[in-house]
Motif scaffolding. Structure first.
Motif, PDB file in Angstrom:
ATOM      1  N   PHE A 228       4.186  24.245  19.446  1.00 25.34           N
ATOM      2  CA  PHE A 228       5.019  24.514  18.591  1.00 25.34           C
ATOM      3  C   PHE A 228       6.275  24.076  18.902  1.00 25.34           C
ATOM      4  O   PHE A 228       7.390  23.992  18.210  1.00 25.34           O
ATOM      5  CB  PHE A 228       5.018  26.204  18.626  1.00 25.34           C
ATOM      6  N   CYS A 229       6.820  23.946  20.225  1.00 28.30           N
ATOM      7  CA  CYS A 229       7.874  23.874  20.668  1.00 28.30           C
ATOM      8  C   CYS A 229       8.181  22.213  20.767  1.00 28.30           C
ATOM      9  O   CYS A 229       9.333  21.632  20.432  1.00 28.30           O
ATOM     10  CB  CYS A 229       8.157  23.915  22.506  1.00 28.30           C
ATOM     11  N   LYS A 230       7.268  21.393  20.725  1.00 29.88           N
ATOM     12  CA  LYS A 230       7.427  19.947  20.640  1.00 29.88           C
ATOM     13  C   LYS A 230       7.219  19.172  19.446  1.00 29.88           C
ATOM     14  O   LYS A 230       7.870  18.352  19.213  1.00 29.88           O
ATOM     15  CB  LYS A 230       6.439  19.271  21.663  1.00 29.88           C
ATOM     16  N   ASN A 231       5.957  19.878  18.758  1.00 28.79           N
ATOM     17  CA  ASN A 231       5.704  19.200  17.348  1.00 28.79           C
ATOM     18  C   ASN A 231       6.466  19.584  16.198  1.00 28.79           C
ATOM     19  O   ASN A 231       6.128  20.870  15.636  1.00 28.79           O
ATOM     20  CB  ASN A 231       4.232  19.403  17.080  1.00 28.79           C
ATOM     21  N   LYS A 232       7.414  18.896  15.867  1.00 29.05           N
ATOM     22  CA  LYS A 232       8.205  19.412  14.559  1.00 29.05           C
ATOM     23  C   LYS A 232       7.350  19.743  13.249  1.00 29.05           C
ATOM     24  O   LYS A 232       7.641  20.829  12.632  1.00 29.05           O
ATOM     25  CB  LYS A 232       9.129  18.666  14.176  1.00 29.05           C
ATOM     26  N   GLY A 233       6.356  18.836  12.940  1.00 29.20           N
ATOM     27  CA  GLY A 233       5.612  19.269  11.791  1.00 29.20           C
ATOM     28  C   GLY A 233       4.910  20.410  11.958  1.00 29.20           C
ATOM     29  O   GLY A 233       4.681  21.216  10.901  1.00 29.20           O
ATOM     30  N   TYR A 234       4.311  20.934  13.373  1.00 26.05           N
ATOM     31  CA  TYR A 234       3.698  22.076  13.507  1.00 26.05           C
ATOM     32  C   TYR A 234       4.404  23.206  13.321  1.00 26.05           C
ATOM     33  O   TYR A 234       4.135  24.265  12.707  1.00 26.05           O
ATOM     34  CB  TYR A 234       2.982  21.938  14.489  1.00 26.05           C
ATOM     35  N   GLN A 235       5.856  23.053  13.757  1.00 24.09           N
ATOM     36  CA  GLN A 235       6.905  23.924  13.833  1.00 24.09           C
ATOM     37  C   GLN A 235       7.162  24.297  12.501  1.00 24.09           C
ATOM     38  O   GLN A 235       7.168  25.478  11.752  1.00 24.09           O
ATOM     39  CB  GLN A 235       8.047  23.675  14.499  1.00 24.09           C
ATOM     40  N   ILE A 236       7.325  23.352  11.533  1.00 25.37           N
ATOM     41  CA  ILE A 236       7.819  23.660  10.160  1.00 25.37           C
ATOM     42  C   ILE A 236       6.625  24.285   9.413  1.00 25.37           C
ATOM     43  O   ILE A 236       6.844  25.379   8.616  1.00 25.37           O
ATOM     44  CB  ILE A 236       8.036  22.028   9.381  1.00 25.37           C
ATOM     45  N   TYR A 237       5.418  23.680   9.390  1.00 27.17           N
ATOM     46  CA  TYR A 237       4.411  24.221   8.800  1.00 27.17           C
ATOM     47  C   TYR A 237       3.807  25.636   9.204  1.00 27.17           C
ATOM     48  O   TYR A 237       3.791  26.528   8.254  1.00 27.17           O
ATOM     49  CB  TYR A 237       2.846  23.309   8.861  1.00 27.17           C
ATOM     50  N   THR A 238       3.995  25.937  10.152  1.00 24.39           N
ATOM     51  CA  THR A 238       3.715  27.277  10.907  1.00 24.39           C
ATOM     52  C   THR A 238       4.557  28.337  10.286  1.00 24.39           C
ATOM     53  O   THR A 238       4.325  29.397   9.850  1.00 24.39           O
ATOM     54  CB  THR A 238       3.648  27.592  12.345  1.00 24.39           C
TER      55      THR A 238
ATOM     56  N   TYR B 160       2.997  17.685   0.943  1.00 26.50           N
ATOM     57  CA  TYR B 160       3.713  17.674  -0.573  1.00 26.50           C
ATOM     58  C   TYR B 160       2.967  18.552  -1.606  1.00 26.50           C
ATOM     59  O   TYR B 160       3.219  19.297  -2.324  1.00 26.50           O
ATOM     60  CB  TYR B 160       4.480  16.537  -0.941  1.00 26.50           C
ATOM     61  N   LEU B 161       1.697  18.107  -1.647  1.00 30.61           N
ATOM     62  CA  LEU B 161       0.519  18.674  -2.498  1.00 30.61           C
ATOM     63  C   LEU B 161       0.599  20.254  -1.981  1.00 30.61           C
ATOM     64  O   LEU B 161       0.508  20.958  -2.898  1.00 30.61           O
ATOM     65  CB  LEU B 161      -0.837  17.981  -2.321  1.00 30.61           C
ATOM     66  N   PHE B 162       0.463  20.442  -0.671  1.00 28.22           N
ATOM     67  CA  PHE B 162       0.303  22.121  -0.547  1.00 28.22           C
ATOM     68  C   PHE B 162       1.446  22.837  -0.925  1.00 28.22           C
ATOM     69  O   PHE B 162       1.623  23.751  -1.372  1.00 28.22           O
ATOM     70  CB  PHE B 162       0.140  22.038   1.148  1.00 28.22           C
ATOM     71  N   SER B 163       2.869  22.115  -0.514  1.00 30.31           N
ATOM     72  CA  SER B 163       4.091  22.855  -1.110  1.00 30.31           C
ATOM     73  C   SER B 163       4.114  22.737  -2.395  1.00 30.31           C
ATOM     74  O   SER B 163       4.581  24.152  -3.093  1.00 30.31           O
ATOM     75  CB  SER B 163       5.197  21.779  -0.657  1.00 30.31           C
ATOM     76  N   LEU B 164       3.352  22.028  -3.293  1.00 26.25           N
ATOM     77  CA  LEU B 164       3.339  22.147  -4.786  1.00 26.25           C
ATOM     78  C   LEU B 164       2.646  23.256  -5.337  1.00 26.25           C
ATOM     79  O   LEU B 164       2.958  23.921  -6.081  1.00 26.25           O
ATOM     80  CB  LEU B 164       3.071  20.789  -5.315  1.00 26.25           C
ATOM     81  N   ALA B 165       1.555  23.450  -4.626  1.00 28.36           N
ATOM     82  CA  ALA B 165       0.699  24.458  -4.771  1.00 28.36           C
ATOM     83  C   ALA B 165       1.285  25.840  -4.640  1.00 28.36           C
ATOM     84  O   ALA B 165       1.111  26.793  -5.213  1.00 28.36           O
ATOM     85  CB  ALA B 165      -0.688  24.430  -4.262  1.00 28.36           C
ATOM     86  N   VAL B 166       1.927  26.037  -3.619  1.00 28.16           N
ATOM     87  CA  VAL B 166       2.568  27.282  -3.190  1.00 28.16           C
ATOM     88  C   VAL B 166       3.679  27.533  -4.252  1.00 28.16           C
ATOM     89  O   VAL B 166       3.658  28.850  -4.825  1.00 28.16           O
ATOM     90  CB  VAL B 166       3.269  27.203  -1.713  1.00 28.16           C
ATOM     91  N   LEU B 167       4.370  26.436  -4.597  1.00 26.48           N
ATOM     92  CA  LEU B 167       5.283  26.783  -5.480  1.00 26.48           C
ATOM     93  C   LEU B 167       4.873  27.135  -7.114  1.00 26.48           C
ATOM     94  O   LEU B 167       5.451  28.254  -7.534  1.00 26.48           O
ATOM     95  CB  LEU B 167       6.159  25.390  -5.767  1.00 26.48           C
TER      96      LEU B 167
ATOM     97  N   ALA C 257       7.895  27.267  -0.098  1.00 26.98           N
ATOM     98  CA  ALA C 257       7.255  26.094  -0.899  1.00 26.98           C
ATOM     99  C   ALA C 257       8.711  25.005  -0.855  1.00 26.98           C
ATOM    100  O   ALA C 257       8.550  23.819  -0.241  1.00 26.98           O
ATOM    101  CB  ALA C 257       6.922  25.975  -2.142  1.00 26.98           C
ATOM    102  N   LEU C 258       9.856  25.409  -1.065  1.00 23.45           N
ATOM    103  CA  LEU C 258      11.024  24.645  -1.233  1.00 23.45           C
ATOM    104  C   LEU C 258      11.261  24.384   0.604  1.00 23.45           C
ATOM    105  O   LEU C 258      11.667  23.219   0.827  1.00 23.45           O
ATOM    106  CB  LEU C 258      12.091  25.277  -1.555  1.00 23.45           C
ATOM    107  N   PHE C 259      11.263  25.299   1.283  1.00 23.35           N
ATOM    108  CA  PHE C 259      11.567  25.063   2.831  1.00 23.35           C
ATOM    109  C   PHE C 259      10.596  24.043   3.415  1.00 23.35           C
ATOM    110  O   PHE C 259      11.065  23.072   4.064  1.00 23.35           O
ATOM    111  CB  PHE C 259      11.480  26.362   3.689  1.00 23.35           C
ATOM    112  N   MET C 260       9.122  24.340   3.113  1.00 23.48           N
ATOM    113  CA  MET C 260       8.195  23.165   3.509  1.00 23.48           C
ATOM    114  C   MET C 260       8.396  21.810   2.950  1.00 23.48           C
ATOM    115  O   MET C 260       8.531  20.786   3.531  1.00 23.48           O
ATOM    116  CB  MET C 260       6.932  23.714   3.466  1.00 23.48           C
ATOM    117  N   GLY C 261       8.471  21.665   1.545  1.00 18.20           N
ATOM    118  CA  GLY C 261       8.722  20.406   1.064  1.00 18.20           C
ATOM    119  C   GLY C 261      10.065  19.753   1.313  1.00 18.20           C
ATOM    120  O   GLY C 261       9.951  18.478   1.825  1.00 18.20           O
ATOM    121  N   PHE C 262      11.374  20.294   1.589  1.00 18.29           N
ATOM    122  CA  PHE C 262      12.501  19.674   2.067  1.00 18.29           C
ATOM    123  C   PHE C 262      12.381  19.568   3.403  1.00 18.29           C
ATOM    124  O   PHE C 262      12.924  18.208   3.672  1.00 18.29           O
ATOM    125  CB  PHE C 262      13.646  20.440   1.482  1.00 18.29           C
TER     126      PHE C 262
END
Length: 489
Positions: free
Chosen positions: A257-267, A331-338, A434-439
């Protein structure tokens, strides 16, 4: 014999024979446990009248059950490692049955928090997560197919639980219904008894990856977190600290969580998202009843969502698996959430039964996309050798917001007296997540491309390059010829 399943080598039962019986029991297990909290909305009004409780107090009951269902993952992993999947599932079934039987004798809403909320929720967690784990031991070549088929159990349960709940509630009342549910959930013990351990043969290949989790055999277990080997002498305090740190890294991936930015954003995005994701399943039925919809028709709304999920969730999984979406599933997941968040605004327009059916159709399609992609995206942002620990932290964080979302929204309903604010709140949480994860993922991808651009320019130069070669060097001082290996294009 292995406790949980195959850890090394192969077995005659893998991918054939008894493995399909285990798959069938897992389908039934997911139908019994994972979607059971979805039928609690059927009893919302009756429980509120029985205990003279507010909307916020009543909503704590399904919130605790759903939160414990997600947060018990690390504890379930410990039990699976120690006792195996079979006993863990049977223990979960026993807790589910005992919890629901005890809840039928509850004298206050606080008793329901402990019996049906905590005990049944913990039992559902053990049954569901251990049942998913055992598929990794019984299926190797057809593991993806097995997981896809097993997920249909949740959709079937989401279809049947509301209809059965409403029928039993009309005929027997909520106390007798909970008593019957206790007996039904005891069938999880039967499902667990089918999951017998896998008898192993010799390893097929030293390079072949093991089909399941390997406790105690990883390099992480053989090496301390500070890089020291077990042969180095440590003080007892250092040994305890290192063991504690290894345990946290094994079940809760704080380092990732501290090192992986992608995992941090997604979580962070999913943790915020689930605060609104569970609200329609809890409040849709009381919202429809409050606006004059017949109780049986109101229960049918949840069943419609589950029925569409049976077909749409596998289709969403197949669509996301196409090569065109490789690297773009975030992005596909963010679209589904939106889309899921925006669909909640339909309920605000009108509470007519035909409008609510339209809402269920759109909501279930977007919900299928969210359900099919949520763990697949997690596998994309985290390395698979750390997936189990990343999943542990992921489920615990989202369980916190699952626990808080419905009671806070219920408090909003108590203050305003309008159920429509539930769907406003759900839409706000979903759309903002959705907007937070997508951007955020777009910014992260752009940053990574900028970092890779100089490397690509250095490794793959365009145009001509000239190198001066001295002609007066002595032969003994010449460097040996360099050998270039092309590793990527």
């Amino acid at each position: 014999m292995s406790r949980g399943g195959a850890t090394h080598g192969t077995s005659e039962t893998q991918d054939r024979g008894w493995a399909w019986m285990v798959l069938l029991s897992t389908v039934l297990l997911q139908g019994l446990t994972l979607t059971f909290p979805s039928c609690i909305g059927i009893f919302f009004t009756d429980l509120q009248h029985e205990f003279q409780a507010t909307n916020s107090e009543t909503s704590w009951f399904p919130s605790i059950m759903t939160a414990v269902l997600h947060a018990g993952g690390p504890l379930c992993s410990v039990l699976v490692e120690r006792f195996g999947c079979r006993l863990t599932v049977m223990l979960g079934g026993l807790l589910c049955g005992v919890g629901m039987v005890a809840s039928s004798f509850s004298k206050s809403i606080n008793h329901l928090y402990v019996t049906a909320g905590f005990i049944t929720g913990l039992g559902s967690c053990f049954g569901f997560q251990a049942g998913v784990t055992v598929l990794g031991y019984y299926f190797v070549r057809r593991r993806a197919l097995a997981n896809a088929l097993a997920s249909t159990g949740a959709s079937i349960g989401l279809t049947l639980w509301p209809l059965i709940s409403q029928y039993l509630l009309d005929e027997m009342g909520w106390r007798n219904t909970f008593l019957i549910f206790g007996g039904v959930l005891l069938n999880c013990c039967v499902c667990g008894a089918i999951m017998r351990p896998v008898q192993l043969g010799p390893p097929a290949s030293p390079l072949q990856p093991s089909p399941g989790y390997e406790p105690g055999n990883s390099a992480e277990d053989a090496q301390l977190s500070n890089g020291a080997t077990p042969h180095q002498v440590e003080t007892p305090h250092q040994a305890r600290f290192a063991a504690c740190r290894r345990t946290l890294q094994k079940y809760l991936a704080f380092d990732i969580f501290c090192k992986n930015k992608g995992y941090q954003i997604y979580t962070i995005g999913v943790t915020w998202m689930v605060m609104g994701f569970v609200l329609p399943l809890i409040y849709l039925v009381p919202y429809a009843i409050r606006n004059g919809v017949e109780e049986r028709k109101a229960a049918l709304l949840i069943s419609i969502i589950g029925f569409i999920n049976i077909f749409m969730r596998p289709m969403a999984g197949l669509l996301a698996g196409l090569n065109i979406f490789t690297g773009k599933r975030t992005y596909l997941f963010s679209l589904a959430v939106l889309l899921n968040g925006l669909s909640n605004l339909i309920c605000v327009i009108s509470a007519d039964f035909s409008v609510l059916i339209l809402y269920c159709l759109i909501y279930s399609v977007s919900m299928s996309g969210v359900g099919a992609l949520i763990f697949q995206v997690l596998m994309d942002v985290v390395e698979m050798d750390r997936f189990s620990s990343a999943l542990g932290l992921f489920t615990i964080l989202e369980s916190v917001t699952i626990l808080l979302g419905p009671p806070l929204t219920g408090l909003l309903v108590d203050i305003t007296g309008q159920f429509s604010y539930v769907f406003y709140a759900s839409s706000f949480f979903m759309v903002s997540a959705a907007l937070f994860m997508g951007f955020s993922f777009y910014a992260l991808d752009s940053k990574n491309k900028l970092k890779e651009a100089p490397k690509l320019a250095t490794n793959n130069p365009t145009g001509y390059q000239y190198t001066e070669v001295p002609t007066n060097q002595e032969p003994e001082k010449q460097a040996p010829p360099a050998v270039m290996y092309i590793t990527s294009i």
